[in-house]
Design an enzyme around this catalytic site. Structure first.
Site, mmCIF file in Angstrom:
data_model
loop_
_atom_site.group_PDB
_atom_site.id
_atom_site.type_symbol
_atom_site.label_atom_id
_atom_site.label_comp_id
_atom_site.label_asym_id
_atom_site.label_seq_id
_atom_site.Cartn_x
_atom_site.Cartn_y
_atom_site.Cartn_z
ATOM 1 N N GLY A 12 0.818 -1.215 0.000
ATOM 2 C CA GLY A 12 0.000 0.000 0.000
ATOM 3 C C GLY A 12 0.848 1.261 0.000
ATOM 4 C CG ASP A 13 0.358 3.964 2.313
ATOM 5 O OD1 ASP A 13 -0.801 4.309 2.013
ATOM 6 O OD2 ASP A 13 0.685 3.582 3.449
ATOM 7 C CE LYS A 16 -3.223 2.071 -3.501
ATOM 8 N NZ LYS A 16 -2.066 2.013 -2.590
ATOM 9 N N GLY A 17 -3.009 7.146 -5.721
ATOM 10 C CA GLY A 17 -3.841 8.349 -5.891
ATOM 11 C C GLY A 17 -3.194 9.318 -6.870
ATOM 12 N N GLY A 40 -5.786 5.801 2.022
ATOM 13 C CA GLY A 40 -5.522 7.240 2.033
ATOM 14 C C GLY A 40 -4.733 7.540 0.779
ATOM 15 C CG HIS A 41 -5.778 6.388 -2.631
ATOM 16 N ND1 HIS A 41 -6.498 5.698 -3.569
ATOM 17 C CD2 HIS A 41 -5.281 5.440 -1.786
ATOM 18 C CE1 HIS A 41 -6.449 4.402 -3.293
ATOM 19 N NE2 HIS A 41 -5.728 4.228 -2.207
ATOM 20 C CB THR A 42 -1.469 11.849 -0.993
ATOM 21 O OG1 THR A 42 -1.511 11.086 0.208
ATOM 22 C CG2 THR A 42 -1.192 13.309 -0.680
ATOM 23 C CD GLN A 222 -6.817 -1.250 1.347
ATOM 24 O OE1 GLN A 222 -7.655 -1.885 0.731
ATOM 25 N NE2 GLN A 222 -7.076 -0.042 1.810
ATOM 26 C CB THR A 299 -3.351 5.815 10.942
ATOM 27 O OG1 THR A 299 -2.165 5.363 10.267
ATOM 28 C CG2 THR A 299 -4.519 4.924 10.562
ATOM 29 N NE ARG A 303 2.590 5.739 4.374
ATOM 30 C CZ ARG A 303 2.358 6.660 3.444
ATOM 31 N NH1 ARG A 303 3.354 7.156 2.738
ATOM 32 N NH2 ARG A 303 1.135 7.073 3.219
ATOM 33 C CG ASP A 331 11.411 12.145 -5.397
ATOM 34 O OD1 ASP A 331 10.640 11.297 -5.888
ATOM 35 O OD2 ASP A 331 11.130 12.797 -4.372
ATOM 36 C CB VAL A 411 10.984 12.628 -10.314
ATOM 37 C CG1 VAL A 411 11.621 11.497 -11.108
ATOM 38 C CG2 VAL A 411 10.305 13.621 -11.253
HETATM 39 P P1 GDP Z 1 -1.532 5.725 -2.144
HETATM 40 O O1 GDP Z 1 -2.244 5.240 -0.939
HETATM 41 O O2 GDP Z 1 -0.965 4.599 -2.951
HETATM 42 O O3 GDP Z 1 -2.335 6.654 -2.996
HETATM 43 O O4 GDP Z 1 -0.263 6.542 -1.614
HETATM 44 P P2 GDP Z 1 -0.256 7.607 -0.400
HETATM 45 O O5 GDP Z 1 -0.882 8.852 -0.859
HETATM 46 O O6 GDP Z 1 -0.766 6.983 0.847
HETATM 47 O O7 GDP Z 1 1.294 7.766 -0.175
HETATM 48 C C1 GDP Z 1 2.149 8.230 -1.170
HETATM 49 C C2 GDP Z 1 2.863 9.475 -0.646
HETATM 50 O O8 GDP Z 1 3.966 9.781 -1.473
HETATM 51 C C3 GDP Z 1 1.998 10.716 -0.662
HETATM 52 O O9 GDP Z 1 2.395 11.562 0.376
HETATM 53 C C4 GDP Z 1 2.329 11.335 -2.012
HETATM 54 O O10 GDP Z 1 2.104 12.745 -2.034
HETATM 55 C C5 GDP Z 1 3.796 11.024 -2.118
HETATM 56 N N1 GDP Z 1 4.316 10.803 -3.472
HETATM 57 C C6 GDP Z 1 3.710 10.203 -4.526
HETATM 58 N N2 GDP Z 1 4.586 10.099 -5.555
HETATM 59 C C7 GDP Z 1 5.756 10.623 -5.144
HETATM 60 C C8 GDP Z 1 7.043 10.769 -5.737
HETATM 61 O O11 GDP Z 1 7.302 10.350 -6.861
HETATM 62 N N3 GDP Z 1 8.009 11.352 -4.969
HETATM 63 C C9 GDP Z 1 7.778 11.792 -3.712
HETATM 64 N N4 GDP Z 1 8.786 12.354 -3.029
HETATM 65 N N5 GDP Z 1 6.571 11.663 -3.115
HETATM 66 C C10 GDP Z 1 5.587 11.089 -3.817
HETATM 67 P P1 IMO Z 2 -3.798 2.685 0.641
HETATM 68 O O1 IMO Z 2 -4.974 2.479 -0.298
HETATM 69 C C1 IMO Z 2 -1.158 0.982 3.628
HETATM 70 C C2 IMO Z 2 -2.900 -1.890 6.430
HETATM 71 C C3 IMO Z 2 -3.045 -1.486 7.875
HETATM 72 C C4 IMO Z 2 -2.907 -2.840 8.540
HETATM 73 C C5 IMO Z 2 -3.617 -3.778 7.572
HETATM 74 C C6 IMO Z 2 -5.069 -4.046 7.923
HETATM 75 O O2 IMO Z 2 -3.652 4.063 1.131
HETATM 76 O O3 IMO Z 2 -2.569 2.122 0.031
HETATM 77 P P2 IMO Z 2 -7.334 -2.673 7.932
HETATM 78 O O4 IMO Z 2 -7.644 -1.280 8.359
HETATM 79 O O5 IMO Z 2 -7.590 -2.922 6.497
HETATM 80 O O6 IMO Z 2 -7.946 -3.688 8.824
HETATM 81 O O7 IMO Z 2 -5.744 -2.835 8.147
HETATM 82 O O8 IMO Z 2 -3.567 -3.131 6.308
HETATM 83 N N1 IMO Z 2 -3.536 -0.973 5.467
HETATM 84 C C7 IMO Z 2 -2.857 -0.137 4.655
HETATM 85 N N2 IMO Z 2 -1.531 0.103 4.570
HETATM 86 N N3 IMO Z 2 -2.016 1.593 2.787
HETATM 87 C C8 IMO Z 2 -3.338 1.336 2.838
HETATM 88 O O9 IMO Z 2 -4.205 1.807 1.920
HETATM 89 C C9 IMO Z 2 -3.820 0.470 3.844
HETATM 90 N N4 IMO Z 2 -5.044 0.022 4.200
HETATM 91 C C10 IMO Z 2 -4.853 -0.864 5.179
HETATM 92 O O10 IMO Z 2 -2.037 -0.596 8.266
HETATM 93 O O11 IMO Z 2 -1.557 -3.207 8.577
HETATM 94 MG MG MG Z 3 -2.215 5.497 1.138
#
Ligand code: GDP
Ligand code: IMO
Ligand code: MG
Length: 422
Positions: A12-13, A16-17, A40-42, A222, A299, A303, A331, A411
């Site tokens: 996850g994270d 994707k967003g 949480g998609h940023t 995720q 949350t 990480r 980057d 980047v």
């Molecule tokens: P998602 O859950 O897959 O949408 O990802 P999140 O938003 O939870 O986490 C990705 C984080 O990395 C966010 O804070 C984004 O703003 C940041 N981000 C995304 N792409 C890049 C990148 O290429 N470089 C940097 N430095 N940050 C990035």
């Molecule tokens: P995005 O879409 C990262 C993790 C939680 C925990 C496990 C189970 O932003 O990538 P849950 O709340 O589903 O019962 O938690 O999964 N988890 C994530 N980790 N990014 C996420 O979503 C997550 N959604 C759940 O931290 O370990």
């Molecule tokens: Mg996320």
């Protein structure tokens, strides 16, 4: 037209967003197929940042419909807050957002059950986001759940009361009363607010759109290693986060899946408990966390950070049928003299280059290849012809190992900091 899928290949994270927002102009519909407010998609553009939990990441682009599919679980309170935040930025959510009647509802008692379950697990807790995800999917598969479509039924309150009664039975002596009385009213208020958003038969909507030549992108939440079947069970979420989840979470037939864009970070992170073979519990890991701002978007938790893990990524590419890759956050490694890539694991003296069954209690030693860092600021890079050779070598090395082309390189967090590669 076929449905393209964009999903995470790690825990996850991955970003994707950001990438959904970048590619949305190529699509007519963006549809979330699983997960819920645990995501949480940023998105960052024009100096503004927005975190989305339930709403698809195409919402800020005009001429694009955003569908919350049947595979998603919805907390009305979170969704209302998200809609209000977006409306405050001038986005017309009432016409651009559609919700599947079949999406299940997260009740206040589901969140209490999540908390109680984690407390009971003690040291073995999953590290859940405590958004009620697990208990809601349990009620869905247990055939007790309540769906968005039920909110239009005259006996909705009866259904709600029956489910709460069941939950109260499970909670037993757990002190739930105060939490429930604090949250129930807001939950019903939020549902009323959501009655302004159109409920649809999303499987019909999406299939009709495909037939009439519209382009659909399915947005995952995720990541593959958190998948209920193929992730690091039991330290996973409660839905199918992989490509197959698109079929069940939107009603798209397997032969209607087009490109599968797999997203990964140039390193690796995980939030919550569970195994993480390449985790760096040292200064290097701390550096990645600080430079990459690796703190949870939902949350705020730290990480866990580590090196990129090729056996896990190869596994994720296989399960998803990944056809294209998007490499994120390179980057963050700009100042690293050496970058390590885990090529295989050593388990009981044996070399293993795939992801073995239940790695939770295995004594895994990751084996690394050293790659020379590029030691240059990539954040201003907009064309790979200006990229340092070491960075190009890193890209070529990874795509050769994974046997899937890297077509997007990110980047920086901003929409503009994205390079499309043919
Ligand atoms: P998602 O859950 O897959 O949408 O990802 P999140 O938003 O939870 O986490 C990705 C984080 O990395 C966010 O804070 C984004 O703003 C940041 N981000 C995304 N792409 C890049 C990148 O290429 N470089 C940097 N430095 N940050 C990035
Ligand atoms: P995005 O879409 C990262 C993790 C939680 C925990 C496990 C189970 O932003 O990538 P849950 O709340 O589903 O019962 O938690 O999964 N988890 C994530 N980790 N990014 C996420 O979503 C997550 N959604 C759940 O931290 O370990
Ligand atoms: Mg996320």
């Amino acid at each position: 037209m076929k449905v393209d899928v964009l999903l995470g290949l790690q825990w996850g994270d991955e970003g994707k967003g950001k990438i959904v927002d970048v590619v949305t102009p190529e699509y007519d519909i963006i549809a979330r197929f699983q997960g819920g407010p645990n995501a949480g998609h940023t998105l960052i553009f024009e100096g503004q940042k927005q975190v989305l939990h339930t709403i698809p990441s195409g919402i800020f682009r005009t001429n694009c419909k955003n569908v919350i599919g049947n595979g998603v679980v919805i907390d009305p309170v979170t969704l209302k807050a998200e809609i209000e935040a977006i409306q405050a930025k001038g986005v017309d959510v009432s016409t651009n957002l559609l919700i599947s009647k079949k999406a299940h509802l997260i009740l206040p008692t589901h969140k209490i059950l999540d908390k109680a379950s984690e407390e009971a697990k003690g040291k073995k807790k999953i590290g859940s986001t405590l958004k009620g995800i697990g208990p809601t999917y349990m009620d869905k598969t247990g055939r007790n759940g309540i769906r968005m479509g039920d909110t239009q039924s005259p006996n909705f309150k009866e259904k709600y009361n029956a489910l709460v009664e069941k939950h109260v039975g499970i909670l037993g002596d757990y002190d739930y009363q105060s939490i429930l009385s604090e949250t129930e009213e807001a939950w019903f208020d939020a549902l009323k607010f959501l009655s302004n958003i159109e409920l649809i038969d999303s499987e019909q909507y999406i299939n009709n759109a495909m037939q009439s030549g519209k382009k659909v992108l399915a947005e995952g939440a995720q990541g593959t290693l958190l998948d209920i079947d193929f992730g690091t069970y039991p330290y996973v979420t409660s839905s199918n986060t992989v490509t197959a989840g698109t079929c069940t979470g939107l009603g798209v037939a397997p032969n209607k899946i087009g490109d599968v864009i797999g997203i990964f970070k140039a390193y690796c992170t995980r939030v919550g408990s569970g195994p993480f073979p390449t985790e760096l519990d040292d200064e290097v890991g701390e550096n990645i966390r600080k430079i990459g701002h690796e703190y949870g978007a939902t949350t705020g938790r730290d990480r866990r950070c580590g090196w990129i893990d090729l056996p896990a990524l190869k596994y994720a590419c296989m399960i998803n049928g990944t056809t294209k890759l998007s490499m994120m956050k390179a980057d963050v490694l700009d100042t690293f003299g050496t970058i390590k890539v885990c090529t295989h694991y050593e388990i009981n003296g044996e070399r293993v280059d795939y992801l073995p069954y239940d790695i939770t209690d295995l004594d895994i030693t990751p084996v690394y290849k050293d790659v020379k860092g590029w030691n240059k600021d990539l954040t201003q890079l907009r064309d790979l012809k200006d990229a340092p050779q070491e960075f190009l070598d890193y890209i070529t090395y990874l795509e050769t190992e994974l046997n899937v082309p890297i077509t997007i390189v990110s980047v920086g967090p901003d929409r503009e900091q994205t390079i499309m590669r043919n």
